[in-house]
Motif scaffolding. Structure first.
Motif, PDB file in Angstrom:
ATOM      1  N   VAL A 178       7.012  -2.479  13.899  1.00  0.00           N
ATOM      2  CA  VAL A 178       8.266  -1.745  13.894  1.00  0.00           C
ATOM      3  C   VAL A 178       8.229  -0.762  15.054  1.00  0.00           C
ATOM      4  O   VAL A 178       7.669   0.326  14.947  1.00  0.00           O
ATOM      5  CB  VAL A 178       8.473  -1.033  12.528  1.00  0.00           C
ATOM      6  CG1 VAL A 178       9.822  -0.347  12.479  1.00  0.00           C
ATOM      7  CG2 VAL A 178       8.350  -2.052  11.388  1.00  0.00           C
ATOM      8  N   GLU A 218       8.048  -7.222  -0.472  1.00  0.00           N
ATOM      9  CA  GLU A 218       8.331  -7.755   0.856  1.00  0.00           C
ATOM     10  C   GLU A 218       8.307  -9.279   0.887  1.00  0.00           C
ATOM     11  O   GLU A 218       9.070  -9.883   1.620  1.00  0.00           O
ATOM     12  CB  GLU A 218       7.467  -7.070   1.923  1.00  0.00           C
ATOM     13  CG  GLU A 218       6.182  -7.683   2.319  1.00  0.00           C
ATOM     14  CD  GLU A 218       5.432  -6.855   3.364  1.00  0.00           C
ATOM     15  OE1 GLU A 218       5.982  -6.555   4.422  1.00  0.00           O
ATOM     16  OE2 GLU A 218       4.255  -6.535   3.113  1.00  0.00           O
ATOM     17  N   THR A 271       3.422   0.864  16.253  1.00  0.00           N
ATOM     18  CA  THR A 271       4.412   1.386  15.306  1.00  0.00           C
ATOM     19  C   THR A 271       4.943   2.722  15.814  1.00  0.00           C
ATOM     20  O   THR A 271       4.193   3.695  15.928  1.00  0.00           O
ATOM     21  CB  THR A 271       3.747   1.546  13.912  1.00  0.00           C
ATOM     22  OG1 THR A 271       3.323   0.254  13.495  1.00  0.00           O
ATOM     23  CG2 THR A 271       4.691   2.135  12.890  1.00  0.00           C
ATOM     24  N   SER A 297      -3.225   1.997  12.313  1.00  0.00           N
ATOM     25  CA  SER A 297      -2.164   1.036  12.591  1.00  0.00           C
ATOM     26  C   SER A 297      -2.751  -0.300  13.031  1.00  0.00           C
ATOM     27  O   SER A 297      -3.587  -0.329  13.929  1.00  0.00           O
ATOM     28  CB  SER A 297      -1.252   1.594  13.692  1.00  0.00           C
ATOM     29  OG  SER A 297      -0.324   0.631  14.124  1.00  0.00           O
ATOM     30  N   GLN A 298      -2.312  -1.366  12.413  1.00  0.00           N
ATOM     31  CA  GLN A 298      -2.745  -2.698  12.812  1.00  0.00           C
ATOM     32  C   GLN A 298      -2.309  -2.950  14.237  1.00  0.00           C
ATOM     33  O   GLN A 298      -3.108  -3.269  15.102  1.00  0.00           O
ATOM     34  CB  GLN A 298      -2.136  -3.733  11.851  1.00  0.00           C
ATOM     35  CG  GLN A 298      -2.611  -5.174  12.021  1.00  0.00           C
ATOM     36  CD  GLN A 298      -2.051  -5.889  13.235  1.00  0.00           C
ATOM     37  OE1 GLN A 298      -2.829  -6.472  14.009  1.00  0.00           O
ATOM     38  NE2 GLN A 298      -0.753  -5.839  13.450  1.00  0.00           N
ATOM     39  N   SER A 299      -1.010  -2.825  14.475  1.00  0.00           N
ATOM     40  CA  SER A 299      -0.443  -3.177  15.785  1.00  0.00           C
ATOM     41  C   SER A 299      -0.770  -2.128  16.841  1.00  0.00           C
ATOM     42  O   SER A 299      -0.903  -2.446  18.021  1.00  0.00           O
ATOM     43  CB  SER A 299       1.071  -3.302  15.673  1.00  0.00           C
ATOM     44  OG  SER A 299       1.626  -2.061  15.250  1.00  0.00           O
ATOM     45  N   GLN A 324      -9.062  -2.216   7.780  1.00  0.00           N
ATOM     46  CA  GLN A 324      -8.793  -0.763   7.867  1.00  0.00           C
ATOM     47  C   GLN A 324      -9.541  -0.017   6.773  1.00  0.00           C
ATOM     48  O   GLN A 324     -10.106   1.062   6.997  1.00  0.00           O
ATOM     49  CB  GLN A 324      -7.280  -0.497   7.696  1.00  0.00           C
ATOM     50  CG  GLN A 324      -6.452  -0.868   8.905  1.00  0.00           C
ATOM     51  CD  GLN A 324      -4.961  -1.070   8.563  1.00  0.00           C
ATOM     52  OE1 GLN A 324      -4.564  -1.085   7.398  1.00  0.00           O
ATOM     53  NE2 GLN A 324      -4.150  -1.220   9.593  1.00  0.00           N
ATOM     54  N   LEU A 328       4.081  -3.364  -2.988  1.00  0.00           N
ATOM     55  CA  LEU A 328       4.723  -3.564  -1.673  1.00  0.00           C
ATOM     56  C   LEU A 328       4.723  -5.050  -1.296  1.00  0.00           C
ATOM     57  O   LEU A 328       5.731  -5.587  -0.826  1.00  0.00           O
ATOM     58  CB  LEU A 328       4.020  -2.726  -0.600  1.00  0.00           C
ATOM     59  CG  LEU A 328       4.555  -2.896   0.834  1.00  0.00           C
ATOM     60  CD1 LEU A 328       6.028  -2.499   0.936  1.00  0.00           C
ATOM     61  CD2 LEU A 328       3.734  -2.084   1.837  1.00  0.00           C
ATOM     62  N   LYS A 329       3.602  -5.704  -1.520  1.00  0.00           N
ATOM     63  CA  LYS A 329       3.509  -7.129  -1.180  1.00  0.00           C
ATOM     64  C   LYS A 329       4.565  -7.928  -1.926  1.00  0.00           C
ATOM     65  O   LYS A 329       5.175  -8.832  -1.385  1.00  0.00           O
ATOM     66  CB  LYS A 329       2.114  -7.680  -1.520  1.00  0.00           C
ATOM     67  CG  LYS A 329       1.051  -7.324  -0.502  1.00  0.00           C
ATOM     68  CD  LYS A 329       1.224  -8.113   0.774  1.00  0.00           C
ATOM     69  CE  LYS A 329       0.478  -7.485   1.952  1.00  0.00           C
ATOM     70  NZ  LYS A 329       1.067  -6.231   2.430  1.00  0.00           N
ATOM     71  N   VAL A 363       3.882 -11.412   8.800  1.00  0.00           N
ATOM     72  CA  VAL A 363       4.444 -10.059   8.717  1.00  0.00           C
ATOM     73  C   VAL A 363       3.690  -9.230   7.678  1.00  0.00           C
ATOM     74  O   VAL A 363       3.402  -8.046   7.884  1.00  0.00           O
ATOM     75  CB  VAL A 363       5.970 -10.120   8.397  1.00  0.00           C
ATOM     76  CG1 VAL A 363       6.479  -8.768   7.931  1.00  0.00           C
ATOM     77  CG2 VAL A 363       6.736 -10.577   9.634  1.00  0.00           C
ATOM     78  N   ALA A 364       3.348  -9.849   6.568  1.00  0.00           N
ATOM     79  CA  ALA A 364       2.626  -9.125   5.523  1.00  0.00           C
ATOM     80  C   ALA A 364       1.183  -8.915   5.957  1.00  0.00           C
ATOM     81  O   ALA A 364       0.465  -9.855   6.279  1.00  0.00           O
ATOM     82  CB  ALA A 364       2.660  -9.906   4.217  1.00  0.00           C
ATOM     83  N   SER A 365       0.771  -7.667   5.942  1.00  0.00           N
ATOM     84  CA  SER A 365      -0.589  -7.354   6.377  1.00  0.00           C
ATOM     85  C   SER A 365      -1.591  -7.662   5.258  1.00  0.00           C
ATOM     86  O   SER A 365      -1.399  -7.276   4.118  1.00  0.00           O
ATOM     87  CB  SER A 365      -0.637  -5.870   6.738  1.00  0.00           C
ATOM     88  OG  SER A 365      -1.893  -5.552   7.269  1.00  0.00           O
ATOM     89  N   CYS A 415       1.963   4.084   8.248  1.00  0.00           N
ATOM     90  CA  CYS A 415       3.136   3.610   7.505  1.00  0.00           C
ATOM     91  C   CYS A 415       2.769   2.371   6.704  1.00  0.00           C
ATOM     92  O   CYS A 415       1.869   1.621   7.082  1.00  0.00           O
ATOM     93  CB  CYS A 415       4.264   3.210   8.456  1.00  0.00           C
ATOM     94  SG  CYS A 415       4.797   4.528   9.540  1.00  0.00           S
ATOM     95  N   GLY A 416       3.517   2.146   5.662  1.00  0.00           N
ATOM     96  CA  GLY A 416       3.411   0.909   4.887  1.00  0.00           C
ATOM     97  C   GLY A 416       1.998   0.649   4.394  1.00  0.00           C
ATOM     98  O   GLY A 416       1.296   1.549   3.906  1.00  0.00           O
ATOM     99  N   THR A 417       1.585  -0.581   4.558  1.00  0.00           N
ATOM    100  CA  THR A 417       0.265  -0.986   4.075  1.00  0.00           C
ATOM    101  C   THR A 417      -0.850  -0.135   4.675  1.00  0.00           C
ATOM    102  O   THR A 417      -1.808   0.221   3.988  1.00  0.00           O
ATOM    103  CB  THR A 417       0.068  -2.492   4.379  1.00  0.00           C
ATOM    104  OG1 THR A 417       0.919  -3.215   3.488  1.00  0.00           O
ATOM    105  CG2 THR A 417      -1.357  -2.943   4.169  1.00  0.00           C
ATOM    106  N   ALA A 418      -0.726   0.200   5.956  1.00  0.00           N
ATOM    107  CA  ALA A 418      -1.774   1.007   6.597  1.00  0.00           C
ATOM    108  C   ALA A 418      -1.917   2.360   5.901  1.00  0.00           C
ATOM    109  O   ALA A 418      -3.014   2.930   5.852  1.00  0.00           O
ATOM    110  CB  ALA A 418      -1.452   1.187   8.081  1.00  0.00           C
TER     111      ALA A 418
HETATM  112  O1  M6R Z   1       1.129  -2.171  12.652  1.00  0.00           O
HETATM  113  P1  M6R Z   1       1.037  -1.119  11.578  1.00  0.00           P
HETATM  114  O2  M6R Z   1      -0.237  -1.201  10.803  1.00  0.00           O
HETATM  115  O3  M6R Z   1       1.282   0.276  12.100  1.00  0.00           O
HETATM  116  O4  M6R Z   1       2.216  -1.440  10.575  1.00  0.00           O
HETATM  117  C1  M6R Z   1       2.520  -0.568   9.529  1.00  0.00           C
HETATM  118  C2  M6R Z   1       3.501  -1.197   8.562  1.00  0.00           C
HETATM  119  O5  M6R Z   1       4.712  -1.488   9.200  1.00  0.00           O
HETATM  120  C3  M6R Z   1       2.947  -2.486   7.949  1.00  0.00           C
HETATM  121  O6  M6R Z   1       1.726  -2.280   7.317  1.00  0.00           O
HETATM  122  C4  M6R Z   1       3.939  -3.059   6.935  1.00  0.00           C
HETATM  123  O7  M6R Z   1       4.064  -2.226   5.825  1.00  0.00           O
HETATM  124  C5  M6R Z   1       3.511  -4.485   6.540  1.00  0.00           C
HETATM  125  N1  M6R Z   1       4.600  -5.393   6.689  1.00  0.00           N
HETATM  126  C6  M6R Z   1       2.985  -4.563   5.135  1.00  0.00           C
HETATM  127  O8  M6R Z   1       2.603  -5.842   4.773  1.00  0.00           O
END
Ligand code: M6R
Length: 370
Positions: free
Chosen positions: A367, A246, A110, A105-107, A165, A242-243, A156-158, A58-61
């Protein structure tokens, strides 16, 4: 801690050379060959049998996945599909035992991505995670994990997690290409050696950001900003948009430059800022002249063009209002460099508006609900 930086995001942007270097460490030998011991669980036979890769995120990933798709298809010749986890999970996707799922996924927490991978596992697919958090749920539930070693990401912003990644995606592409003999080993090793040079190039990008900072401040009143790119520059354009949404709450959209004439060019009017990621003029697919003509088309309609181009690209300077130069590298790896000015641009614009860059409104770092 922020270690003297004005925000976690600023610190994490500065951490990027290390994030890339640490993600390469122990995986890329000095001769350029790739070893991914984490996926030793996949036998040579398994690797040969993969007939499709589906990347979920999702998102940045998800933009890291888009970049990986270009590299995996080019070098490993395996078809790659990139899917937003939440869309993938709730239709009837086609998954077989020879499908490799790569969840990014960073976290690693998600929920949308966890649900997508659980679903794929139920259908019999193998799941490889690319994850930044040791012991995260995603890592525990996957068959194998390539950890990105970006270190903890607080804003919050990746930022640094994304470049890590992308780096992992390139490693995976070279690894699969070698395992399947899809590209000459000599070529793969020279690409590996190029990849080893990326951390130093990231440092160079960070050393020359004054112009981007000034532009960010100058454009704090922008109502809308468009981003264009081709090939790996396309996901970079999406990420730039996106950056900006957000962090600075500005309407922004990323487009594949080739789509312009199919609609988005109608948005261009006098003064519309457009940031264009320009492919290398050395690129063999000759995308460079195509993007230069895009710049001419939008300039003629009044766009204010800011180009991100590689050192030595003098052509682009004749057409764009501003050019942000990044060191030259193999075009396929350029996403690691071109994304950085866009991160800094969003950060500066957000701070110029007096906003909280680390904790934008309505957003959470991970999230954990669907
Ligand atoms: O932890 P994740 O990499 O799964 O998160 C995915 C997205 O929620 C995350 O990249 C989001 O889009 C960031 N806030 C972007 O900067």
């Amino acid at each position: 801690s922020k270690g003297g930086w004005s925000s976690f995001m600023a610190k994490e942007i500065a951490d990027q050379p290390q994030a890339v270097a640490d993600t390469l460490m122990g995986r890329l030998a000095s001769d350029g060959s790739v070893r991914l011991s984490e996926i030793d669980g996949l036998t040579a036979e398994d690797i040969k049998n993969i007939d499709r890769i589906i990347m979920v995120a999702c998102g940045t990933a998800s933009y890291a996945c888009d970049v990986a798709k270009y590299a995996i298809e080019k070098f490993a010749r395996i078809p790659v599909q990139v899917e937003l986890s939440h869309e993938f999970r709730y239709r009837d996707p086609i998954i077989t035992a020879n499908t490799l799922i790569v969840a990014v996924s960073q976290s690693g927490e998600t929920m949308d991505t966890l649900m997508a991978t659980r679903f794929a596992k139920e259908q019999g697919a193998k799941v490889l995670a690319i994850c930044n958090t040791q012991g995260a749920t995603l890592a525990r539930e996957s068959d194998a994990t390539i950890y990105t070693h970006a270190g903890p990401e607080v804003a919050v912003a990746s930022t640094k997690a994304l470049v890590a990644q992308i780096t992992a995606g390139y490693l995976l592409a070279l690894f699969l290409a070698a395992g399947r003999n899809a590209t000459e080993q000599k070529v793969l090793r020279s690409l590996g050696q190029e990849l080893l040079k990326m951390p130093a190039r990231v440092t160079q990008v960070l050393e020359r950001l004054d112009d981007v900072r000034a532009l960010g401040k100058e454009m704090a009143n922008a109502k809308s900003v468009l981003f264009l790119g081709r090939n790996v520059g396309f996901p970079v354009a999406m990420e730039g948009a996106l950056k900006l949404k957000e962090l600075a709450y500005i309407h922004a959209e990323g487009f594949a430059a080739g789509e312009l004439k199919h609609g988005p060019i109608a948005l261009i009017e006098e003064g519309q800022p457009v940031i264009v990621i320009v492919p290398s003029p050395r690129d063999s697919d000759s995308l460079h002249p195509k993007v230069i003509s895009n710049i001419q088309e939008i300039r003629a309609r009044g766009a204010k063009v800011i180009a991100v181009a590689e050192d030595g690209d003098t052509d682009v300077a004749n057409f764009a209002e501003h050019v942000i130069y990044v060191p030259s590298c193999e075009n396929i790896f350029s996403s690691i460099l071109t994304v950085i000015p866009l991160q800094v641009f969003a950060l500066e614009l957000s701070s110029a508006k007096g906003l909280d860059v680390d904790q934008p409104r309505n957003l959470a770092k991970s999230v954990t609900v669907e």
